[in-house]
Design an enzyme around this catalytic site. Sequence first.
Site, mmCIF file in Angstrom:
data_model
loop_
_atom_site.group_PDB
_atom_site.id
_atom_site.type_symbol
_atom_site.label_atom_id
_atom_site.label_comp_id
_atom_site.label_asym_id
_atom_site.label_seq_id
_atom_site.Cartn_x
_atom_site.Cartn_y
_atom_site.Cartn_z
ATOM 1 N N ASP A 151 -3.877 0.741 14.539
ATOM 2 C CA ASP A 151 -3.291 -0.232 13.615
ATOM 3 C C ASP A 151 -3.568 -1.633 14.135
ATOM 4 O OD1 ASP A 151 -2.294 1.891 12.171
ATOM 5 O OD2 ASP A 151 -0.286 1.773 13.042
ATOM 6 N N ASP B 191 3.139 6.723 0.949
ATOM 7 C CA ASP B 191 3.977 6.169 2.020
ATOM 8 C C ASP B 191 5.428 6.226 1.570
ATOM 9 O OD1 ASP B 191 1.668 5.532 3.501
ATOM 10 O OD2 ASP B 191 1.422 3.678 2.372
#
Length: 224
Positions: free
Chosen positions: A7, A126
């Site tokens: 990330d 998500d």
Amino acid sequence: MLIPSIDLMDGKIVQLVQGEKKKLEFDNFDYWIERFSNYPIVQLIDLDAARGVGGNRSLVKQIVGRLNCQVGGGIRNLETAHQLLDIGARKVIIGSALLTDGRINHEHARALAENLPKEALMFALDSRGGRVAIDGWRTNTAITAFDMIRELEPFCESFLYTHIDTEGLMGGIPMETVHSIRRATARYLVVAGGITEQQEIDSLDALGIDAVVGMALYTGKIRA
């Protein structure tokens, strides 16, 4: 299969807790690229692009040039998807762009399916509190992951389900939820959200599901 996660935020590799609180930060890119180089695929997310506060495209380009990556974060149109595939991404992960004004955008999903290679297209689910969150997980919607699967399954061959409630907490992913998601789709499925033990990865593998792992790799709980 274990899929390592990279990330990116502010030009660094980070690990966040539930997508909000930064817990780890690294700038030794060569070290982690080398550590992850033996994996068939790595998940690379540009968190700044996902949140609409800039981006890390040069880093993304550098990393996809050295690792096989499925790339997500801020891919809101076909042009960006094509650009990422052109620089070496193996898959593009589309999430927020699939929802417009609180509704599932079937037209955009269809356009993606018609203009991108099927094997290169992954839709993101998500989920926080049972509802899909978008815009870098900052905006909650009334849509569920099951709504997304039911309406978008015709347009893709793979889904990425992230359980935000347990992301980064090192407490495991709720397997009952994973089983429900597995039953809802026959598509290729990848899950993320607090996966901490090799036993979890083995259990997921038995269900035909691949596991994205971040915090457990960076802290050494699971050895890369």
